[in-house]
Design a protein around this motif. Structure first.
Motif, PDB file in Angstrom:
ATOM      1  N   VAL A  59     -12.493   9.504 -38.477  1.00  0.00           N
ATOM      2  CA  VAL A  59     -11.694   8.337 -38.878  1.00  0.00           C
ATOM      3  C   VAL A  59     -12.558   7.401 -39.714  1.00  0.00           C
ATOM      4  CG1 VAL A  59     -10.403   6.316 -38.065  1.00  0.00           C
ATOM      5  CG2 VAL A  59     -10.149   8.531 -36.898  1.00  0.00           C
ATOM      6  N   ASN A  60     -13.795   7.159 -39.266  1.00  0.00           N
ATOM      7  CA  ASN A  60     -14.710   6.305 -40.038  1.00  0.00           C
ATOM      8  C   ASN A  60     -14.988   6.886 -41.415  1.00  0.00           C
ATOM      9  OD1 ASN A  60     -15.044   4.244 -38.144  1.00  0.00           O
ATOM     10  ND2 ASN A  60     -16.617   5.399 -37.056  1.00  0.00           N
ATOM     11  N   ASP A  61     -15.184   8.197 -41.492  1.00  0.00           N
ATOM     12  CA  ASP A  61     -15.423   8.853 -42.787  1.00  0.00           C
ATOM     13  C   ASP A  61     -14.209   8.694 -43.698  1.00  0.00           C
ATOM     14  OD1 ASP A  61     -17.909   9.668 -41.869  1.00  0.00           O
ATOM     15  OD2 ASP A  61     -17.290  11.741 -41.483  1.00  0.00           O
ATOM     16  N   TRP A  62     -13.013   8.870 -43.139  1.00  0.00           N
ATOM     17  CA  TRP A  62     -11.790   8.750 -43.927  1.00  0.00           C
ATOM     18  C   TRP A  62     -11.627   7.326 -44.451  1.00  0.00           C
ATOM     19  CZ3 TRP A  62      -7.175   6.029 -43.417  1.00  0.00           C
ATOM     20  CH2 TRP A  62      -6.158   6.433 -44.268  1.00  0.00           C
ATOM     21  N   GLN A  66     -11.435   6.004 -48.385  1.00  0.00           N
ATOM     22  CA  GLN A  66     -10.387   5.128 -48.938  1.00  0.00           C
ATOM     23  C   GLN A  66     -11.015   3.959 -49.659  1.00  0.00           C
ATOM     24  OE1 GLN A  66      -7.458   6.769 -48.668  1.00  0.00           O
ATOM     25  NE2 GLN A  66      -8.881   8.057 -47.545  1.00  0.00           N
ATOM     26  N   GLU A  67     -12.088   3.413 -49.100  1.00  0.00           N
ATOM     27  CA  GLU A  67     -12.785   2.312 -49.752  1.00  0.00           C
ATOM     28  C   GLU A  67     -13.342   2.771 -51.095  1.00  0.00           C
ATOM     29  OE1 GLU A  67     -15.745   1.255 -46.891  1.00  0.00           O
ATOM     30  OE2 GLU A  67     -14.380   0.015 -45.729  1.00  0.00           O
ATOM     31  N   HIS A  68     -13.938   3.954 -51.097  1.00  0.00           N
ATOM     32  CA  HIS A  68     -14.524   4.501 -52.328  1.00  0.00           C
ATOM     33  C   HIS A  68     -13.446   4.731 -53.383  1.00  0.00           C
ATOM     34  CE1 HIS A  68     -17.213   6.683 -54.960  1.00  0.00           C
ATOM     35  NE2 HIS A  68     -16.318   7.657 -54.999  1.00  0.00           N
ATOM     36  N   ASP A  69     -12.314   5.320 -52.953  1.00  0.00           N
ATOM     37  CA  ASP A  69     -11.216   5.600 -53.887  1.00  0.00           C
ATOM     38  C   ASP A  69     -10.643   4.306 -54.464  1.00  0.00           C
ATOM     39  OD1 ASP A  69     -11.560   8.285 -53.441  1.00  0.00           O
ATOM     40  OD2 ASP A  69      -9.820   8.497 -52.112  1.00  0.00           O
TER      41      ASP A  69
END
Length: 72
Positions: A59-62, A66-69
């Protein structure tokens, strides 16, 4: 009394979260997460005994993705 098994060397233990818990973290309903699962989007999940679970690290990776995208 059953004894606790120790993880094998190199193995990691990660918190397993329910859809409701992930929904609370993300501000979404468990139903939205169910829809996302059917579409193959959202945080990585798997089933344990027929119940959907999410690894906290996934979940943290996802969220980080999203932040990166969103940035670019």
């Amino acid at each position: 009394m059953p004894r606790k098994t120790q993880p094998r060397e190199g193995a990691t233990i990660d918190d397993l979260l329910t859809a409701r818990e992930v929904g609370e973290i993300l501000g979404l309903s468990a139903g939205t997460l169910a829809n996302w699962r059917s579409l193959g989007i959202g945080p990585t999940n798997f089933k344990v005994g027929g119940r959907v679970r999410y690894r906290a690290s996934s979940v943290n990776d996802w969220i980080a993705e999203q932040e990166h995208d969103a940035v670019g």
